[in-house]
Design a protein around this motif. Sequence first.
Motif, mmCIF file in Angstrom:
data_model
loop_
_atom_site.group_PDB
_atom_site.id
_atom_site.type_symbol
_atom_site.label_atom_id
_atom_site.label_comp_id
_atom_site.label_asym_id
_atom_site.label_seq_id
_atom_site.Cartn_x
_atom_site.Cartn_y
_atom_site.Cartn_z
ATOM 1 N N MET A 96 0.815 -1.215 0.000
ATOM 2 C CA MET A 96 0.000 0.000 0.000
ATOM 3 C C MET A 96 0.847 1.263 0.000
ATOM 4 S SD MET A 96 -2.918 -1.101 -0.323
ATOM 5 C CE MET A 96 -4.325 -0.094 0.129
ATOM 6 N N GLU A 103 -5.551 25.914 -45.742
ATOM 7 C CA GLU A 103 -5.757 25.217 -44.473
ATOM 8 C C GLU A 103 -6.028 26.162 -43.319
ATOM 9 O OE1 GLU A 103 -2.278 22.697 -44.169
ATOM 10 O OE2 GLU A 103 -2.763 22.050 -46.194
ATOM 11 N N VAL A 126 -8.619 27.975 -42.228
ATOM 12 C CA VAL A 126 -9.826 27.805 -41.418
ATOM 13 C C VAL A 126 -9.726 26.552 -40.553
ATOM 14 C CG1 VAL A 126 -12.301 27.326 -41.528
ATOM 15 C CG2 VAL A 126 -11.318 29.119 -42.933
ATOM 16 N N THR A 127 -9.236 25.472 -41.147
ATOM 17 C CA THR A 127 -9.094 24.226 -40.405
ATOM 18 C C THR A 127 -8.160 24.397 -39.212
ATOM 19 O OG1 THR A 127 -9.391 23.051 -42.478
ATOM 20 C CG2 THR A 127 -8.516 21.797 -40.644
ATOM 21 N N GLY A 184 -9.593 26.821 -36.589
ATOM 22 C CA GLY A 184 -10.669 26.149 -35.865
ATOM 23 C C GLY A 184 -10.111 25.180 -34.830
ATOM 24 N N ALA A 185 -9.110 24.414 -35.237
ATOM 25 C CA ALA A 185 -8.514 23.444 -34.321
ATOM 26 C C ALA A 185 -7.837 24.154 -33.164
ATOM 27 C CB ALA A 185 -7.511 22.575 -35.075
ATOM 28 N N ILE A 191 -8.568 27.096 -31.912
ATOM 29 C CA ILE A 191 -9.596 27.653 -31.031
ATOM 30 C C ILE A 191 -10.180 26.554 -30.164
ATOM 31 C CG2 ILE A 191 -11.927 28.618 -30.998
ATOM 32 C CD1 ILE A 191 -11.114 30.275 -33.475
ATOM 33 N N ALA A 192 -10.497 25.406 -30.802
ATOM 34 C CA ALA A 192 -11.095 24.298 -30.065
ATOM 35 C C ALA A 192 -10.146 23.778 -28.996
ATOM 36 C CB ALA A 192 -11.476 23.176 -31.027
ATOM 37 N N ALA A 217 -19.388 32.681 -34.163
ATOM 38 C CA ALA A 217 -19.115 31.627 -33.182
ATOM 39 C C ALA A 217 -18.522 32.199 -31.897
ATOM 40 C CB ALA A 217 -18.171 30.594 -33.779
ATOM 41 N N GLN A 271 -15.684 33.824 -31.431
ATOM 42 C CA GLN A 271 -14.265 33.540 -31.252
ATOM 43 C C GLN A 271 -13.370 34.758 -31.438
ATOM 44 O OE1 GLN A 271 -13.396 30.812 -29.912
ATOM 45 N NE2 GLN A 271 -15.500 30.093 -30.010
#
Lengths: 292, 416
Positions: B1, B66, B68-69, B72-73, B75-76, B97, B99
């Motif tokens: 333990m 790329e 926006v992708t 977005g990633a 920000i997420a 959204a 952001q």
Amino acid sequence: MNLSWTQRRKLTGLLFVMPTVAFVTVFFIIPLIMTVYMSFHDWPLFGERAYTGLENYQELSKDRQYLKSLDFTFRYTALVTPPIFILGFILASLVRHNIPYIGIFRTIFFLPVVIGLGVSSLLWTWMLDDRIGIFNKILLDFHLVPKAQLFLGRPNTAMNVIILSVVWKTVGFTMILLLAGLQAIPDELYESAEVDGAGYFRKLFYITLPLMRRTIALALILSVIGSVLSFDQFYIMTRGGPRNSTISIVFWIFNNSFTYFKMGYGAAMSIVLLAILVALTGLQLYVLREKE
Amino acid sequence: MTSRKLILLVLAIVLVLGSLPASAQDEEINMTMWVRSIPFQTQALVDEWNASNDSQIELTVIPSAEFVTKMGAAIAAGEPPDIASIDLIYTPAFAAAGQLVDITDFVKELPYADTLTPAHMALGMYEGRNYAVPTGVDGSFIVYNIDLFEQAGLDPDNPPTTWDEMLDAMRAIDALGDEVYGYWFSMNCAGCNAFTFLPFIWASGGDVLSDDYAEATITSDPIVRDALAFYNTIWEEGLVPEGASIDNGSNFVSAFTGGNIGMAGMGNFAIPLFTNDHPDLNFDVFHIPGKEGGAASFGGGDVIAIASGSQHVEEAWRFIEWTMSDEAQIEIYAANGQIPVRLELVNNPYFEGDERQMTAASALAVGFTPYTTVYNDLFNDPNGPWLEMLQVAILDGDIDGAIELGQERFTQIMEG
């Protein structure tokens, strides 16, 4: 603590599997549960979320590109698997015996596997280029084509050259798996078959292939799963083009989740894909099972 | 333990250490900034700022297709850049959204707020609040090679004003030799063709979206069909190099610099590149014409915004405000051939006497920019309906099939 020998033995066993259990839980079970949960929601990448029940799943049947991508992915898998296996088997047979310098050839055949798929896709994109690519240079120099070919720009050739690049990239891995299976077969079996007068094909169909059933099953399942989940080569070499003809299913999931920000919808597609893969793998295991 | 307690203790220590700020005594402000891969003067601005300010900005260039992708990633994941130079058409989506930081109060304080390019200001608004200000102003037009015009017996002082005149000019130039072509388009680049092909439709009084952006008008507006047929003729007659059909935009600017292309759709951002890197290139520009005349331009470019969650809103605004100052606008923008974002500064010492710059700048007067939160899904996505429609119509020649397909997929996306 006073534990009996059996208890300690059980505890040791438990401790040994704990890392794997923890790993699988954190990287598979929890994400899987989250994906299922997300698939019941309108879940934008950022912003408000809302419960929508089965709406995402209902939308799947109306999504023409999803059905097109499923069709494309399975067509691709059906086309890319046989060459990988046949060539993998031929290569494994060639490098099977331990003769001098054989390691050099095994290394050469296996080398593409070590390169990342992203890197190899870029490499092939350049080699297939119409202005600076080596393929067009060779074809033009030998007067095999009248003008430079846009291999990745035509729907019929794009699929073929991508398959070519993937076979080059992955055949070494199948070769290694099959090689291990081949080498596990005792030489005595072949010797006695030869004494009985068996030729090459008899030995192949009555000794080699039956005894390699498990190896083939493993290699086949890994290869099919890899093909169904393919993404990099299409993302890099064609960006899904021309005319959206090479959008694999994972590519479409990626687009919906990260470009259209529809994470919930992407999750629903992933769950359906998982179900398809489980069924497909079960089918392969059933067909290739050891017959009692 | 005891071993389990030890493990728990170690885990607890790791957690506590990991959550401490990296260096609490560090008072320097370090900001991150993202820009898409388009040669506005962003690097020059950041270099100048870093050289003369305590706060430092780290600039990251993201491939345009790329942006926006990746944004977005980021920000997420809770790690967006402090400052983002965003293609103006994406601003409604990011603002909607929640952001982007509401900068209405900052903008009100600007003495020159009224002269900032209207298209960018409009796209930077959401529900009556400001979320972004212009940072790169870019209208589309046609650039043409004066030498090739002269060799082909065309009058470079009277460039084409209709589609038929453009076709005739292309044919004349194309006839000059095997390696000489009348036109260039990057037919595997969605955004390039929103920028340079949509204005052909607009200039003819048509559009692919209804005025209220509620529905697609691809099948109902006959001009869309005519414009596709116009480009299809260019392709069918071999007036563009074959490689144009698969160009993903990497040759959008450079194709014209080879000197063997008669005309090409282009934007302001390319002019400094042409004049600085290709001094031998003898070119001029004209407005994108409609079928029977008229002119239109895509009011493109970038706006600059502060991402929600930035710890340095005040300092980020200080930088943004400085980029719009007389000093930055004249000595960095205009001096490098970049159009200022404040209209009253277009008449500046660097632009005086340069007809090309004045024509290019005047394209902004006929500039138009669609306002829709699904712009990326409709137009810029490489797998979206816009590019697919163009390719099927122009390269495959199936114009009717293409507009049916385009109408259906546009509608699907717009209905959500």
